[in-house]
Design a protein around this motif. Structure first.
Motif, PDB file in Angstrom:
ATOM      1  N   THR A 323       0.841  -1.197   0.000  1.00 20.18           N
ATOM      2  CA  THR A 323       0.000   0.000   0.000  1.00 20.18           C
ATOM      3  C   THR A 323       0.871   1.240   0.000  1.00 20.18           C
ATOM      4  OG1 THR A 323      -1.745   1.184   1.194  1.00 20.18           O
ATOM      5  CG2 THR A 323      -0.126   0.029   2.521  1.00 20.18           C
ATOM      6  N   VAL A 325       1.546   4.869   1.645  1.00 16.20           N
ATOM      7  CA  VAL A 325       1.332   5.417   2.986  1.00 16.20           C
ATOM      8  C   VAL A 325       1.266   6.929   2.863  1.00 16.20           C
ATOM      9  CG1 VAL A 325       2.179   5.547   5.347  1.00 16.20           C
ATOM     10  CG2 VAL A 325       2.639   3.502   3.966  1.00 16.20           C
ATOM     11  N   ARG A 433     -12.351  13.254  11.601  1.00 15.35           N
ATOM     12  CA  ARG A 433     -10.908  12.997  11.605  1.00 15.35           C
ATOM     13  C   ARG A 433     -10.187  14.259  11.162  1.00 15.35           C
ATOM     14  NH1 ARG A 433     -13.151   8.123   9.840  1.00 15.35           N
ATOM     15  NH2 ARG A 433     -12.481   6.293  11.027  1.00 15.35           N
ATOM     16  N   ARG A 544     -12.675  -5.164  12.420  1.00 16.51           N
ATOM     17  CA  ARG A 544     -11.875  -4.477  11.406  1.00 16.51           C
ATOM     18  C   ARG A 544     -12.065  -5.159  10.051  1.00 16.51           C
ATOM     19  NH1 ARG A 544      -7.152  -1.382  11.313  1.00 16.51           N
ATOM     20  NH2 ARG A 544      -6.871  -1.564  13.570  1.00 16.51           N
ATOM     21  N   ARG A 571      -2.807   0.375  -3.910  1.00 17.63           N
ATOM     22  CA  ARG A 571      -3.159  -0.801  -3.109  1.00 17.63           C
ATOM     23  C   ARG A 571      -2.853  -2.055  -3.909  1.00 17.63           C
ATOM     24  NH1 ARG A 571      -8.984   1.403  -1.458  1.00 17.63           N
ATOM     25  NH2 ARG A 571      -9.451   0.392  -3.437  1.00 17.63           N
ATOM     26  N   SER A 641      -1.634  -2.830   5.562  1.00 19.12           N
ATOM     27  CA  SER A 641      -2.623  -1.744   5.549  1.00 19.12           C
ATOM     28  C   SER A 641      -2.898  -1.252   6.962  1.00 19.12           C
ATOM     29  CB  SER A 641      -3.920  -2.193   4.870  1.00 19.12           C
ATOM     30  OG  SER A 641      -4.570  -3.208   5.601  1.00 19.12           O
ATOM     31  N   ILE A 642      -2.929  -2.184   7.938  1.00 14.82           N
ATOM     32  CA  ILE A 642      -3.108  -1.777   9.333  1.00 14.82           C
ATOM     33  C   ILE A 642      -1.935  -0.926   9.784  1.00 14.82           C
ATOM     34  CG2 ILE A 642      -3.175  -2.632  11.705  1.00 14.82           C
ATOM     35  CD1 ILE A 642      -4.757  -5.042  10.658  1.00 14.82           C
ATOM     36  N   LYS A 643      -0.719  -1.352   9.437  1.00 19.23           N
ATOM     37  CA  LYS A 643       0.465  -0.588   9.830  1.00 19.23           C
ATOM     38  C   LYS A 643       0.465   0.784   9.166  1.00 19.23           C
ATOM     39  CE  LYS A 643       4.186  -2.732  10.818  1.00 19.23           C
ATOM     40  NZ  LYS A 643       5.448  -3.525  10.826  1.00 19.23           N
ATOM     41  N   ASP A 645      -2.192   2.528   8.339  1.00 19.16           N
ATOM     42  CA  ASP A 645      -3.174   3.339   9.067  1.00 19.16           C
ATOM     43  C   ASP A 645      -2.601   3.826  10.391  1.00 19.16           C
ATOM     44  OD1 ASP A 645      -5.003   2.955   7.057  1.00 19.16           O
ATOM     45  OD2 ASP A 645      -6.084   1.344   8.075  1.00 19.16           O
ATOM     46  N   GLN A 646      -1.897   2.941  11.096  1.00 22.63           N
ATOM     47  CA  GLN A 646      -1.301   3.321  12.373  1.00 22.63           C
ATOM     48  C   GLN A 646      -0.232   4.391  12.189  1.00 22.63           C
ATOM     49  OE1 GLN A 646       0.007  -0.565  13.627  1.00 22.63           O
ATOM     50  NE2 GLN A 646      -1.880  -0.993  14.748  1.00 22.63           N
ATOM     51  N   SER A 648       0.000   6.568   9.686  1.00 20.47           N
ATOM     52  CA  SER A 648      -0.650   7.814   9.300  1.00 20.47           C
ATOM     53  C   SER A 648      -1.262   8.507  10.512  1.00 20.47           C
ATOM     54  CB  SER A 648      -1.726   7.525   8.247  1.00 20.47           C
ATOM     55  OG  SER A 648      -2.392   8.709   7.864  1.00 20.47           O
ATOM     56  N   LEU A 649      -1.918   7.712  11.375  1.00 16.57           N
ATOM     57  CA  LEU A 649      -2.486   8.272  12.598  1.00 16.57           C
ATOM     58  C   LEU A 649      -1.402   8.865  13.492  1.00 16.57           C
ATOM     59  CD1 LEU A 649      -4.854   8.689  14.568  1.00 16.57           C
ATOM     60  CD2 LEU A 649      -4.466   6.361  15.401  1.00 16.57           C
TER      61      LEU A 649
END
Length: 770
Positions: A323, A325, A433, A544, A571, A641-643, A645-646, A648-649
């Motif tokens: 993905t 980032v 957000r 999720r 993606r 993808s989870i990483k 998102d983490q 980016s957050l």
């Protein structure tokens, strides 16, 4: 991960046979390959390992595999901390799921951060728990270590209470802290982002030790943010030399010779609608009004698979990255810039290769026909959401009357598609957000909520229906498939949410009846009070969304057939979908479907009917290899993808917190949006910044927590704080290293107020609060 299977699909039927055989006795790689009549090659081995990764198979002695017996779960092992505590527990990552207690001696060599398979037994669960209670609920033992934690990683240097140096680590698969020797750090300042090599075994105090490998940057320096985040979240750096060489060998524009066999759509009015600063334009749209009240929607997606072929260096790099980032002001792309912002990006006024999905709708929005073709397009106009919005609101123009008309027709279709989606049970949550704008110095200069207006909704609806259409084609043809699925919420999560509704004195929603939950949300919207809390509570009750090798439920979309197809530049699952379709077309097959004969030609001029769909997916080259690779790719893409998102957050958090540091000591209003064992999370009204009110700042007595509220003892009696509560706080401290903001309560929840009240009552001899 879901356990559902489709026995008509090759990989699912193969998995059933493998599990049945491995249940009778452990089997070797060769024995299982012989069982299925396939080669015992790397792709088959990777497929078996994917079954291990998801907890369906167990590695046995002698390089064999056996089926898992009894109730089990997969999760991350954590060592228990605190004086007098031993053993550990496993976190499954499923919202609402209880941690699984692992008594001392039953961890079977697992260390903090390992991914493990555990047996599970229920020792009696409790809904609420006091802060000082011993752990109860699920218990088990480690059956196997599926994946050991990384040997090397990055973290933020800090010093413990006794001045011992330690590194705060990121990621579920890492220990929380890695302790260093004093001579390693040599009086380094706290806040340094460092790389460490992690020892496998803990020391005599049960602490994970490590060795310093080097320094990345300082957490205090905004110009170091990008490099720090790349290291902390293990994001990929530069592309491989081979991938860069392939990218640089490609032309800036597709040559005419590559247009052969494609539908020429360069005269069609095709537009893109994207953010003003977008560089990678994956998708474009067109809309035509045909005879008989038929609307033809075209969704045109960059033909990445034409350039990123299976097994190529570009493909290997893209698969690893999985993905793109997106960080404030920066992007870590999945593909080299020559493709992501050049040859594949659908810029206006230039020729581009695409895969076009055409869908015909009647006046009610019912899908009558769908097809996918290879095409060549020329985008007529790049529009931003800001340009499109006033046109859709009938308050302005984009400067082209014909495009204005088309955009209004697009809105009408998007509205019909949304209405149909909601009617079948789709769910829409409104969670604000922050979007952070940064300057060249890396500092935030503007923070505002992300927009979700009718312009964004238009594109969202068109991409959703295109993804769903492609998913149906893959299933109908029996082609390899990586679905995007969203399992239904767990029973315990639903029960907790219904209790929360009782606390708010709201009628309980029906989670099972299609459309009922969204209608209930619309009802709640009318009362406004507690509306944000409901959305946050519902979000925390849902599971999720993940990638899965096969079709299954997407709860929020209320569909069972859904893939990612529309963003192949950023993606990898979308890229895989494109590669599968490309292989199917290379075998001389077409993708056409219609519910009834329309009497209209297809995109390539064919005037006949679609014919009956046949499950002929095995005609594609390397069918079995592709099928066996899907589970591993799905699991890898989910993790990446989870990483992403983490990361980016985290990037947004650190920019916002740095922006707020000058406000320490100020008093602000906020809303409680989360409850944990440590305290409550508060979202401030200003800048949507999030901080924590520690329970120690609310009480020195007991605390009993629920997922959505907490009771705590004060000098004035038992009090309650819950999601949605408005709270006045003071910013006490901001720590960039842990990306945390400590808030102290004021007003009604002030501990000082309760202490004074308690002292006054004790002077009067009132003992009820003791």
């Amino acid at each position: 991960m879901t356990d559902s299977t489709d026995p008509t699909r090759f990989s699912d039927a193969a998995a059933d046979r493998v599990l049945q055989a491995a249940h009778a006795a452990p089997k070797s790689l060769q024995e299982l390959a012989d069982l299925l009549g396939v080669a015992a090659d790397d792709s088959f081995h990777a497929w078996l390992e994917a079954l291990v990764f998801t907890g369906r198979l167990l590695r046995a002695k002698g390089k064999r595999f056996e089926a898992v017996r009894g109730k089990s779960a997969v999760g991350i092992y954590r060592r228990s901390r605190g004086i007098g505590r031993s053993g550990g527990y496993v976190v499954t990552g499923t919202p609402g799921a209880e941690n699984i207690d692992i008594p001392n001696g039953l961890e079977e060599g697992a260390q903090d951060g390992d991914r493990v398979l555990v047996s599970v037994r229920d020792e009696g669960m409790r809904r609420g728990r006091r802060r000082d209670d011993a752990a109860r609920g699920l218990a088990g033992r480690v059956l196997s270590i599926i994946e050991a934690r990384p040997v090397e990683a990055a973290g933020v240097l800090e010093y413990g209470q006794r001045g011992d140096p330690r590194v705060r680590m990121e990621g579920a698969n890492l220990p929380r802290y890695v302790w260093l020797e004093h001579h390693d750090v040599r009086r380094m300042k706290p806040g340094a982002v460092v790389r460490v090599r992690i020892d496998r075994r803990p020391d005599g105090q049960g602490r994970t030790r490590g060795r310093l490998l080097g320094t990345v940057g300082m957490i205090e320096d905004p110009l170091h943010d990008f490099d720090n985040l790349v290291a902390l979240f293990d994001f990929p750096g530069t592309f491989s030399d081979a991938a860069l060489a392939q990218a640089r060998a490609l032309p800036a524009h597709p040559p005419q010779g590559e247009f052969a066999g494609r539908v020429d759509l360069r005269e069609l009015a095709v537009i893109t609608i994207d953010p003003v600063d977008a560089e990678d334009h994956d998708d474009a749209i067109s809309l035509e009004q045909l005879e008989g009240g038929i609307t033809r929607l075209g969704v045109h997606i960059a033909d990445v698979a034409h350039y990123v072929t299976p097994g190529s260096a570009l493909d290997e790099d893209a698969r690893f990255r999985a993905t793109s980032v997106y960080l404030p002001g920066r992007v870590i792309p999945m593909l080299p810039r020559e493709l992501s912002a050049g040859l594949c990006s659908l810029h206006d006024s230039v020729d581009r290769l695409a895969k076009s999905v055409f869908m015909h709708f009647d006046a009610t929005g019912e899908l009558l026909r769908r097809e996918v073709v290879d095409s060549v397009i020329r985008v007529r106009r790049f529009l931003t959401y800001e340009e499109v919005l006033p046109v859709l609101e009938r308050k302005g123009t984009c400067g082209d009357a014909a495009l204005d008309t088309m955009l209004l027709q697009c809105r009408e279709l998007a509205d019909r598609l949304l209405a149909r989606r909601l009617a079948r049970g789709a769910l829409i949550l409104e969670i604000p957000r922050p979007h952070v704008y940064v300057n060249k110095a890396g500092l935030a200069y503007k923070i505002e909520p992300e927009r979700h207006d009718i312009a964004h909704n238009l594109i969202e609806e068109f991409m959703l229906i295109a993804n769903e259409s492609v998913a149906h084609f893959l299933i109908e043809r029996g082609l390899p498939y990586i679905g995007r699925i969203h399992p239904a919420p767990a029973e315990d999560s639903v029960e907790d949410f219904l209790e929360f509704c009782d606390e708010l004195r709201l009628p309980k929603p029906d989670f099972d009846k299609p459309g009922a939950l969204q209608k209930w949300l619309e009802m709640v919207r009318q009362r406004r009070e507690g509306f944000d809390a409901i959305h946050y509570a519902l979000l925390r009750s849902l599971t999720r969304a993940v990638y899965h090798a096969g079709p299954d439920l997407h709860y929020a979309l209320a569909v069972r057939h859904y893939v990612h197809f529309t963003s192949p530049i950023r993606r990898y699952p979308d890229t895989i979908t494109h590669q599968i379709i490309r292989a199917y077309f290379a075998a001389g097959r077409k993708l056409r479907w219609e519910s009834r004969k329309l009497g209209l030609p297809w995109a390539d001029g064919f005037a006949g009917t679609a014919g009956k769909a046949t499950r002929d997916g095995r005609v594609i080259e390397n069918y079995e290899t592709r099928e066996f690779s899907m589970p591993q790719i799905a699991a890898h893409c989910t993790d990446r993808s989870i990483k992403a998102d983490q990361g980016s957050l985290a990037a947004h958090q650190i920019k916002i917190l740095r922006h707020m540091r000058s406000r320490v000591g100020e008093e602000m209003l906020g809303t409680v949006i989360g409850v944990s064992g440590r305290g409550v999370t508060v979202r401030l009204d200003e800048n949507l910044a999030e901080g924590t009110v520690d329970f120690n700042d609310l009480t020195d007595g007991w605390v009993e927590t629920h997922r959505f509220w907490a009771h705590y003892e004060t000098g004035g009696g038992v009090r309650k704080i819950m999601l949605g509560d408005r709270i006045e706080v003071q910013i006490a401290d901001i720590d960039l290293g842990s990306r945390s903001m400590r808030l102290t309560p004021l007003g009604a929840h002030s501990r000082r107020r309760d202490d004074r009240y308690g002292r006054d009552r004790r002077r009067r001899g009132d003992r009820r609060g003791r």
